[in-house]
Design a protein around this motif. Structure first.
Motif, PDB file in Angstrom:
ATOM      1  N   VAL A 118      70.989  62.278  -9.813  1.00 11.06           N
ATOM      2  CA  VAL A 118      72.195  62.998 -10.247  1.00 11.06           C
ATOM      3  C   VAL A 118      73.382  62.491  -9.462  1.00 11.06           C
ATOM      4  O   VAL A 118      73.336  62.200  -8.328  1.00 11.06           O
ATOM      5  N   THR A 175      67.492  64.368 -12.349  1.00  7.80           N
ATOM      6  CA  THR A 175      67.263  65.023 -13.626  1.00  7.80           C
ATOM      7  C   THR A 175      66.018  64.405 -14.218  1.00  7.80           C
ATOM      8  O   THR A 175      65.948  63.186 -14.397  1.00  7.80           O
ATOM      9  N   PRO A 194      73.033  71.100 -10.656  1.00  9.01           N
ATOM     10  CA  PRO A 194      73.486  69.743 -10.309  1.00  9.01           C
ATOM     11  C   PRO A 194      74.663  69.818  -9.352  1.00  9.01           C
ATOM     12  O   PRO A 194      75.509  70.709  -9.446  1.00  9.01           O
ATOM     13  N   THR A 244      66.833  69.782 -13.650  1.00 10.10           N
ATOM     14  CA  THR A 244      67.589  69.182 -12.558  1.00 10.10           C
ATOM     15  C   THR A 244      67.190  69.856 -11.259  1.00 10.10           C
ATOM     16  O   THR A 244      67.046  71.073 -11.202  1.00 10.10           O
TER      17      THR A 244
END
Length: 184
Positions: free
Chosen positions: A184, A130, A158, A140
């Motif tokens: 992430v 991110t 994500p 992201t």
């Protein structure tokens, strides 16, 4: 007796003038030495220490300073994640002690490990990240390429791998707009 008092008085005046001159010279030298101290040297002295960092667009990041480069720092956040922070986006630091690392103690290789070098490592790992920008917005995805002064990120949700069908867009980002990078 009066001559003795006169010489004592002159000696005291000379001593006071000498002490004042020495104090002024020490103060001047201290200011000159402080003018040579770089932020990266202050930060290197704080490695493994808790810090609070106020970052443009990202708010406050709290954690342990784990690594420092010439234009970036890595913070192990108290929330358990790591944040790669572009130094140019930092507004202030809290928790730095008075120590400063000697500028000569930074190796030549370490002084060349710039933000683009760190970002290329993340791109090579194909990790989902991110990105936080200076304006507070985020993206992201997976870093595809890192140029001299930009990066390209393939935007995808994500938790999903970077697959052609998952990619919503590819965004080119000037590094000057980048505040933080978190895996992430």
């Amino acid at each position: 007796m009066r001559w003795h008092d006169l010489f004592d008085d002159l000696e005291a005046q000379y001593g006071a003038a000498r002490d004042a001159e020495l104090a002024a010279e020490v103060s001047d030298r201290s200011r000159r030495e402080l003018a040579l101290v770089r932020l990266v040297d202050r930060l290197r002295a704080a490695i493994d220490q808790p810090v609070t960092v106020r970052v443009t667009g990202s708010g406050v990041i709290e954690g342990r300073l784990t690594s420092v480069g010439p234009d970036w720092l890595l913070i192990a956040e108290t929330a358990g994640r790591e944040a790669l922070v572009a130094t140019r986006s930092v507004l202030s630091f809290g928790g730095l002690m008075a120590q400063t690392a000697d500028a000569r103690s930074q190796g030549e290789v370490a002084s060349r490990l710039t933000l683009t070098f760190a970002l290329r490592g993340i791109a090579r790992d194909r990790s989902a990240v991110t990105l936080s920008y200076a304006d507070g917005s985020t993206t992201t995805g997976t870093l595809d390429r890192v140029g001299a002064d930009f990066l390209e990120i393939a935007e995808h949700p994500p938790g999903e791998a970077r697959r052609r069908e998952a990619v919503r867009a590819v965004r080119t980002v000037p590094l000057t707009a980048l505040a933080t990078v978190r895996r992430v």
